[in-house]
Motif scaffolding. Structure first.
Motif, PDB file in Angstrom:
ATOM      1  N   TRP A 121       1.833  16.034  26.984  1.00 55.78           N
ATOM      2  CA  TRP A 121       2.631  16.873  26.091  1.00 55.78           C
ATOM      3  C   TRP A 121       1.879  17.244  24.816  1.00 55.78           C
ATOM      4  O   TRP A 121       2.164  18.267  24.212  1.00 55.78           O
ATOM      5  CB  TRP A 121       3.963  16.195  25.766  1.00 55.78           C
ATOM      6  N   THR A 122       0.944  16.419  24.394  1.00 56.18           N
ATOM      7  CA  THR A 122       0.203  16.769  23.177  1.00 56.18           C
ATOM      8  C   THR A 122      -0.693  17.970  23.434  1.00 56.18           C
ATOM      9  O   THR A 122      -0.750  18.899  22.620  1.00 56.18           O
ATOM     10  CB  THR A 122      -0.632  15.576  22.691  1.00 56.18           C
ATOM     11  N   GLY A 131       8.621  13.762  26.162  1.00 56.46           N
ATOM     12  CA  GLY A 131       7.679  14.457  25.294  1.00 56.46           C
ATOM     13  C   GLY A 131       7.481  15.888  25.737  1.00 56.46           C
ATOM     14  O   GLY A 131       7.399  16.811  24.917  1.00 56.46           O
ATOM     15  N   THR A 145      16.162  14.146  25.342  1.00 61.04           N
ATOM     16  CA  THR A 145      15.014  13.262  25.504  1.00 61.04           C
ATOM     17  C   THR A 145      15.465  11.809  25.567  1.00 61.04           C
ATOM     18  O   THR A 145      16.321  11.379  24.802  1.00 61.04           O
ATOM     19  CB  THR A 145      13.995  13.431  24.357  1.00 61.04           C
ATOM     20  N   GLY A 193      11.275   9.621  23.911  1.00 62.55           N
ATOM     21  CA  GLY A 193      10.219  10.627  23.850  1.00 62.55           C
ATOM     22  C   GLY A 193       9.528  10.706  22.507  1.00 62.55           C
ATOM     23  O   GLY A 193       9.764   9.891  21.617  1.00 62.55           O
ATOM     24  N   CYS A 194       8.651  11.711  22.386  1.00 66.31           N
ATOM     25  CA  CYS A 194       7.843  11.918  21.182  1.00 66.31           C
ATOM     26  C   CYS A 194       8.179  13.243  20.512  1.00 66.31           C
ATOM     27  O   CYS A 194       8.702  14.157  21.139  1.00 66.31           O
ATOM     28  CB  CYS A 194       6.354  11.939  21.545  1.00 66.31           C
ATOM     29  N   CYS A 223       1.277   9.005  19.486  1.00 70.73           N
ATOM     30  CA  CYS A 223       2.510   8.768  18.745  1.00 70.73           C
ATOM     31  C   CYS A 223       2.877   7.298  18.633  1.00 70.73           C
ATOM     32  O   CYS A 223       3.878   6.968  18.024  1.00 70.73           O
ATOM     33  CB  CYS A 223       3.666   9.533  19.380  1.00 70.73           C
TER      34      CYS A 223
END
Length: 357
Positions: free
Chosen positions: A124-125, A168, A186, A189-190, A197
């Motif tokens: 996800w990042t 995320g 979520t 999640g982040c 994170c």
């Protein structure tokens, strides 16, 4: 509820915390052993694949019979899997097919390509940094569009949810494709672009490396000309070791600040940061804490759910077999909680917290 039964083959898995902040959901049985039959809702299961110039993505689709036999527009719920999960297993653990049958919506489960990332874990990042046209976001969006072309989906009632790594990614989809999604759920999640994170943060935002205000600004930038009010439901367990080190309150603050920026273009406190109500209920002996947040007009905007005694598992879910810790039947069925919350939002009528709560 009428169901069919099938037998499952166990998939071995271990909880893995990677340096990028990604993690897996365990299936504790030994690979290749027979598992007890798991009841599945009666409905049509379809499999598909979408592709663009960045790659391909497969998906699983559950269509309840009442949807297949009608032309009435219905909601679509997109569920993003946790690390090392297969979409067929997610359907069992999340009990989303069962809920789709009961509530009359379509459930879509995109499957991350194991060749594109580390064992198929949503990155996800990277997806947040790539934006709307990145590989995973664009392919998830393409799967939604393919379903919309095949079925009578109400465009104002499409939401996205995810567990663990999928949570995320769900945040990323709510930011990069607000023209598609009208609610983000979520579970552990982040924040958007919450790189690494699980490392260091201010005391009240344990587990973040990005200030939630900065994350909110990045969300609004990612939304671009499609920016709009984005309802949210965030949940986690008090015994979830990952949620304890990944900033769940930071994720709440990110969405509150995002909606603050979206409503008038300014970060001016128009959306209150304190919950309007804080209530408690007990389900199957589990204490369930619910914080409700409102927008500038005092209408319900989001919820934060803390389930006492819940580990890193689908709350209210169904284990694949006896030793599977990836789903916990006790506590609230969070997919149902989120769906009902978003459906109340979709009618455009201002929903307010219960008086005296």
């Amino acid at each position: 509820m009428s169901r069919v039964r099938r037998r499952r083959t166990a998939v071995a898995g271990l909880v893995t915390l990677l340096g990028t902040g990604l993690w897996s959901v365990p299936a504790a049985a030994v690979a290749g052993t027979e598992q007890p039959a798991v009841e599945q809702p009666v409905g049509e299961v379809r499999y598909g694949q979408v592709a663009n110039d960045q790659g391909t993505m497969t998906y699983r689709l559950f269509v309840p019979p009442q949807v297949a036999q009608s032309d009435d527009a219905v909601p679509l719920v997109v569920q993003l899997h946790g690390s090392n999960e297969l979409v067929d297993d997610v359907a069992v653990r999340s009990r989303l097919d069962e809920l789709a049958l009961e509530r009359g919506f379509v459930a879509l489960y995109p499957q991350e390509d194991r060749a594109a990332t580390v064992t198929g874990i949503w990155n996800w990042t990277e997806a947040a940094q790539q934006g709307r046209d990145g590989r995973a976001p664009s392919l998830i969006a393409a799967s939604v569009e393919e379903v919309r072309e095949a079925l009578p989906i109400d465009p104002g009632r499409i939401t996205v949810g995810g567990f663990s790594a999928g949570a995320g990614m769900a945040t990323v989809m709510g930011a990069t494709h607000p023209d598609i999604f009208r609610g983000v759920q979520t579970e552990a999640g982040c924040m958007f672009n919450g790189t690494l994170c699980a490392i260091g943060s201010p005391d009240h935002l344990v587990g973040t490396t990005l200030d939630p205000i900065e994350s909110a600004r990045q969300v609004v930038a990612a939304m671009g000309g499609h920016a709009h009010r984005q309802p949210f439901v965030i949940s986690y367990g008090t015994l979830d070791p990952l949620a304890l080190v990944v900033g769940q309150q930071a994720l709440v603050e990110q969405w509150l600040a995002t909606n603050d920026l979206v409503d008038d273009g300014l970060l001016n406190g128009s959306v209150p940061t304190a919950p309007a109500t804080l209530t408690y209920e007990t389900i199957n002996g589990r204490v369930h804490e619910i914080a409700a947040y409102v927008d500038a007009q005092g209408c319900l905007l989001g919820q934060r759910h803390v389930v006492h005694g819940l580990g890193h598992a689908y709350s209210g879910g169904e284990p694949l077999q006896l030793l599977d810790t990836g789903a916990d039947p006790a506590g609230p069925q969070m997919r149902q909680v989120a769906h009902d919350f978003f459906e109340a939002q979709a009618d455009g009528v201002c929903q307010t917290p219960p008086s005296g709560a």
